[in-house]
Enzyme design. Structure first.
Site, PDB file in Angstrom:
ATOM      1  N   SER A 193     -15.762  53.468  69.955  1.00  0.00           N
ATOM      2  CA  SER A 193     -16.965  53.973  69.322  1.00  0.00           C
ATOM      3  C   SER A 193     -17.500  53.122  68.174  1.00  0.00           C
ATOM      4  O   SER A 193     -18.663  53.264  67.815  1.00  0.00           O
ATOM      5  CB  SER A 193     -16.680  55.377  68.777  1.00  0.00           C
ATOM      6  OG  SER A 193     -15.757  55.320  67.701  1.00  0.00           O
ATOM      7  N   SER A 239     -11.058  53.056  69.401  1.00  0.00           N
ATOM      8  CA  SER A 239     -12.423  52.813  68.907  1.00  0.00           C
ATOM      9  C   SER A 239     -12.593  51.637  67.964  1.00  0.00           C
ATOM     10  O   SER A 239     -13.718  51.255  67.658  1.00  0.00           O
ATOM     11  CB  SER A 239     -12.964  54.071  68.224  1.00  0.00           C
ATOM     12  OG  SER A 239     -13.384  55.002  69.186  1.00  0.00           O
ATOM     13  N   LYS A 276     -19.097  51.907  58.947  1.00  0.00           N
ATOM     14  CA  LYS A 276     -19.316  52.780  60.102  1.00  0.00           C
ATOM     15  C   LYS A 276     -19.932  54.094  59.613  1.00  0.00           C
ATOM     16  O   LYS A 276     -19.484  54.643  58.601  1.00  0.00           O
ATOM     17  CB  LYS A 276     -17.992  53.043  60.820  1.00  0.00           C
ATOM     18  CG  LYS A 276     -18.138  53.783  62.154  1.00  0.00           C
ATOM     19  CD  LYS A 276     -16.781  53.956  62.859  1.00  0.00           C
ATOM     20  CE  LYS A 276     -16.950  54.605  64.236  1.00  0.00           C
ATOM     21  NZ  LYS A 276     -15.662  54.750  64.943  1.00  0.00           N
TER      22      LYS A 276
END
Lengths: 483, 491, 95
Positions: free
Chosen positions: B158, B182, B78
């Protein structure tokens, strides 16, 4: 006599409180492992944490916590076993994170008290509101480049103790005495070097004025005043300014002001005005700081003797006056020097020598107590020579000067120069006989009632003996021969 | 069987048996990334050369006999994890030029285990969002499609890029971070397993902060076992994070086969919210019956403050974010927009660098902390947060784990739920409470919606009891037998 | 509580985000929607409840006072948008 200022409308009293920022003595910074050393090449003492890089996190330095606790103990203050860090949010070029980690709601040290002494000998107590730990900011420099300000973050993240006083201060003199006292205490404790020139200690001064019996009026905060003299002057000049504002029908507005030492005035810092909503909230990257009472007790047990206690002890133990003791405990090194000299000797004599000839020699030679003109051991040896009547006080002064000049031990000087005091009554009697014979006219005058001449004979005898005669024995012999 | 059908555990076996080399595996994945990423936009930055170099090292390590189960495994990172020498953006334009000179602890630990990084996965800007549409580098497309429809769906957020990459098989696994859901919500939207461990289990050092008291890293993978393998490497005490827990990390894989016999599973009444999609409710019921069938005891429980979770979250998270994001000022790193003076430079830099959602949250956060409002908003929210923690503490006195749906709906279309910020926020309603309490929670794919989209169930455990979470998740996974695959994927 | 346009501007100023006039109204609406939503916390009785500020329930760990970082000015300045020698540079600040 209370300090007041006379205005057109009457007499005004000054109300003042200080916020002192004292840089903690530690190897590394409050929340990072970068060096806390003063100076260094630009951005050399900076870690990613100090520079506020993304994802960086603070980890607290145990020694900085200990230093704050020691200082709190030295201020006779309450140590809070539970304290917490908060973020104080504002933007500035030398504040990398956009917030300062500080302690707002739960400081590590609570209320305490310090004692100050004024010129006239009055003792006054100034309340301590709190002491908390926080990070220092970096340094912006505005004069290095024509169109830019440049930033060095070496100081960013160094631990500071903010020591907040109650508004108990009533005059410039008290403000100065308080600041000096705090500096003395932290230096004794070894928690801050108190160096105001390098900025390791600086003060924000809160000042307001009021007429007798009134409640507090609006105060102004004067930021970053960096000497005792400036603090005293800032209090006075700001008080005078405020009195003029009130007396001309105006209103003092609460604001942050800057003290300009070159102009000797304070002026408004409007640039900081809109930054006043600091939005404090608990620092989520840190947990509450919880201390063990045993750990605090262990620190307390190892605390050095503080100036006030030392001063009282000196008075009692060595029988010296309170004022003299105050001079001797001004800093730890002087106090230690004194004690080395005084221990097992006449404390009063030691005090007189140190505050007299020794300080004079130190000033004259530009030396310091850390690098003294005469070592404590040598000075002590000199006092021993006086005590055991090897030399008299008059000769001792000459020996001392010789010690300063040559660095030789007093015993060696005495031997070398044959300065031993003469206690041989035969030799003294002979000298007296000769002086009286040489001055028969004076002897006659004396005998007809001119008593004052006694001193003259003693002086002549001492002179004849190159100052080495034992003063008491000489006195006695003169008296005897004069009949 | 294609190389892309392997799980992490499966690939590790193949690598260990020398049936495939790390270089072959990574080369295949690099190719798949190159082929599919332009469409999916799952990666912001791809690092194929780096991946290949790491694969070579992995092969050497395997040959030397000191490999770990992650050695040679190609992962997506990420783009919130700072990676030394590799641009790290947090999906924000304000960090477009930022190349960290340091490595996050979690990515460093994965590296040390021999894992290979394929690239930096897309996300909502600064992890603020539930659909990946707030990314400054364009939205991510969910590899899944509604049956018979071609409309682009969001992958959730997210960690949407991480989710899309693993679902489309252009990564074997991915790191995510979870602040209010997320990891779990995008895992549910893309048919993956994903766990948010206990707050403090993984170090936050080097992870770009959104909301410090909530942020927690975790793995996202094709199944529960792969998550356990990844978390084994990601977790652990770190002296550089003061909120990191100083406790040993158990072998999470060992918990997978524990079964649920005798475990008490709580079913919180408050998660039966009005208006929840009946399909979701039905799946939840299925999950309950699976666990009961495997010997668990089902216990009705109450988490009375659940409904306030979102309100607490949307005060606490923006408040912390408003402060965490103050460092993006154009002075030391990142993008700068010049101004006439320092303040003007700040204001222009931040106006240009932050997207609309980030600005909104910074402003809300600034407001709730500002003078005169702190008590009414922030302090109140913190108190309610404490009540929510109390809810969980009381529940966990009675049960060993809690079962709920992960999200109130399946993946929705790009452009839907955009009427106002609050509608979008409602996505996090089931995931936020565990974040606020700091307890571990996992999403496991458990079935398909009528439209053919994956749905997830959430398993919540006690603080630092990820093992029970893994055990229950593995049981759900086994019973669900979820084998559906997204339309867009490497084959 | 609902935000007026002036408050929106004030918050933007505090947050150092430039907001154009035409953006104020939209922001005002969005922020008020969020504040309207969180208003429901008013229903909760929190008498005697301590605020919970962090996710971790433990005491703060303290590190030893050793210098083990710094000396990396090059890396610290590597991402600087503007610099003068080894200083960060910003538009001139007038105090």
């Amino acid at each position: 006599m209370a300090y007041t200022l006379e205005g057109r409308t009457g007499t005004w009293e000054v109300v003042c409180g200080l916020e002192i920022h004292a840089q903690v003595i530690s190897e590394s910074k409050l929340f990072s492992g970068a060096s806390a050393t003063y100076g260094g090449a630009p951005n050399a003492h900076v870690s990613f944490v100090d520079a506020g890089f993304p994802g960086m996190l603070p980890v607290i330095n145990k020694e900085c916590v200990a230093q704050a606790v020691r200082t709190g103990l030295g201020l006779k203050a309450q140590i809070n076993l539970f304290s917490r860090f908060d973020r104080k949010n504002y933007f500035y070029a030398d504040l990398p994170n956009g917030y300062q980690i500080s302690q707002f709601a739960h400081p590590i040290v609570g209320t305490g008290q310090v004692e100050i002494e004024l010129q006239d000998g009055t003792i006054k107590h100034i309340g301590i509101t709190r002491l908390h730990l926080e990070q220092d900011a970096g340094k912006s420099m505005h004069d290095q480049h024509a169109s830019k300000s440049v930033i060095d973050l070496n100081r960013a993240g160094v631990a500071l103790m903010e020591i907040v006083s109650e508004p108990d201060i009533r005059s410039p003199e008290e403000a100065g005495a308080y600041l000096r006292k705090i500096r003395q205490i932290v230096r004794y404790l070894g928690t801050c070097d108190g160096n105001m020139e390098e900025g390791s200690m600086r003060a924000d001064v809160n000042v307001s004025v009021r007429k007798a019996g009134e409640e507090f009026r609006t105060r102004c905060e004067i930021k970053n005043v960096n000497s005792v003299r400036f603090v005293m002057h800032a209090v006075e000049t700001e008080a005078i300014r405020q009195i003029e504002v009130w007396e001309s029908g105006g209103e003092v507005v609460q604001e942050t002001r800057l003290y300009d030492p070159s102009k000797g005035e304070t002026r408004s810092m409007r640039s900081k005005e809109d930054a006043h909503d600091y939005r404090y909230f608990p620092e989520p990257d840190l947990l509450p700081l919880v201390l063990e009472q045993e750990w605090v007790d262990a620190l307390a047990a190892k605390l050095p003797e503080l100036p006030d206690e030392k001063r009282r002890r000196f008075c009692e133990q060595y029988g010296i006056p309170f004022y003299d003791a105050g001079v001797l405990v001004a800093d730890q090194a002087t106090a230690d020097f004194y004690e080395t000299v005084a221990k097992g000797r006449d404390g009063k004599l030691a005090a007189n020598w140190i505050s007299g000839d020794f300080f004079a020699a130190m000033n004259r030679t530009g030396k310091s107590i850390e690098n003294p003109p005469v070592s404590a051991a040598d000075l002590g040896a000199l006092l021993d020579l006086i005590a055991d009547k090897t030399i008299n006080g008059r000769i001792a002064k000459d020996v001392f000067e010789e010690m300063v000049e040559t660095g030789k031990a007093p015993g060696a000087i005495v031997e070398e120069k044959g300065l031993r005091q003469v206690t041989d009554t035969g030799a003294i009697d002979a000298a007296v006989t000769k002086v009286l014979a040489d001055n028969a006219d004076k002897v006659a005058e004396y005998k007809s009632g001119k008593d004052k001449l006694f001193g003259f004979f003693v002086g002549q005898v001492m002179k004849a003996m190159q100052g080495k005669g034992n003063p008491a024995l000489v006195n006695e012999a003169v008296k005897k021969q004069l009949g | 069987m294609s190389i892309f059908d392997l799980t992490i555990a499966g690939a590790a076996k193949e690598l260990a048996a020398r049936k495939v080399s790390a270089v072959e595996l990574v080369t295949a994945y690099n190719g798949a990334v190159e082929a599919l990423n332009p469409r999916l936009n799952a990666y912001i930055t791809v690092t194929p050369e780096l991946a290949l170099a790491q694969a070579k090292q992995a092969d050497a390590r395997i040959a030397a006999g000191n490999a770990t189960p992650l050695t040679g495994i190609p992962l997506a990172m990420k783009d919130l994890f700072c990676t030394e020498g590799v641009r790290t953006t947090a999906a924000s334009k304000i960090l477009e030029p930022f190349v960290p000179q340091y490595e996050s602890t979690v990515s460093a630990q994965l590296k040390a285990a021999g894992a290979v990084m394929l690239g930096k996965a897309n996300l909502d800007e600064f992890a603020m969002g539930s659909s990946n549409i707030t990314s400054g580098y364009g939205p991510v497309e969910n590899p899944w499609k509604r049956a018979g429809a071609d409309a682009k769906l969001v992958p959730g957020g997210s960690s949407g890029g991480s989710a899309a990459a693993v679902a489309a098989r252009i990564a074997l696994g991915a790191t995510g971070t979870d602040t209010g859901g997320s990891i779990r919500q995008p895992a549910a939207f893309t048919g993956l397993a994903g766990i948010k461990p206990t707050y403090g289990r993984c170090s936050r050092y080097g992870i770009i902060a959104f909301a410090s008291s909530l942020d927690q890293a975790g793995p996202m993978a094709r199944n529960v076992e792969d998550c356990a393998l990844m978390l084994n490497a990601m977790a652990g005490f770190d002296v550089k994070d003061s909120t990191s827990a100083e406790r040993a990390v158990p072998d999470f894989c060992a918990a997978l086969n524990r079964g649920v016999k005798g475990l008490r599973i709580g079913i919180p009444a408050e998660y039966r919210m009005d208006g929840t999609n009946p399909e979701i409710v039905a799946l939840w019921e299925k999950g309950i019956s699976w666990l009961r069938a495997q010997g668990a005891e089902i216990v009705d429980i109450s988490l009375p403050h659940t409904k306030y979770g979102l309100a607490v979250y949307y005060i606490v998270a923006p408040a912390e974010a408003s402060s965490n994001l103050a460092r993006y000022d154009g002075v030391r790193f990142g993008a700068r927009v010049d101004g006439v003076d320092l303040i003007d430079m700040y204001e222009r830099t931040r106006a240009a660098g932050f997207g609309a959602e980030v600005k909104r949250r910074i402003m809300i956060g600034t407001y709730v902390l500002s003078h005169g409002y702190y008590d009414a908003y922030y302090l109140k929210a913190q108190k309610v947060r404490n009540l929510m923690l109390r809810d969980f503490t009381q529940a966990f006195a009675k049960v060993d784990a809690i079962l709920t749906p992960t999200a109130p709906s399946a993946a929705f279309g790009l452009g839907e739920k955009m009427d106002d910020p609050v509608t979008m926020y409602l996505n996090d309603v089931f995931t936020v409470p565990a974040s606020l309490a700091g307890v571990p929670a996992m999403s496991v794919p458990a079935g398909l919606s009528a439209e053919g989209l994956p749905l997830g169930l959430q398993i919540i455990g006690r603080h630092f009891d990820e093992e029970t979470v893994f055990a229950v998740s593995a049981a759900i996974e086994k019973a669900a037998g979820f084998t559906a695959l997204p339309e867009v994927r490497a084959k | 509580m609902s935000l007026d346009a002036a408050t929106v501007r004030r918050i933007a100023k505090l947050a150092r985000i430039r907001v154009e006039d035409e953006e104020v109204q939209t922001l005002q609406g969005e922020l008020n929607a969020i504040l309207g939503y969180v208003e429901q916390l008013g229903e909760v009785n929190v008498d005697g409840v301590e605020p919970l500020s962090g996710g971790a329930q433990m005491a703060l760990r303290q590190r030893e006072d050793v210098v083990n970082d710094g000396g990396i000015a090059g890396k610290i300045l590597a991402n600087a948008p503007d610099r003068e020698l080894n200083f960060f540079a910003v538009p001139k600040v007038v105090e």
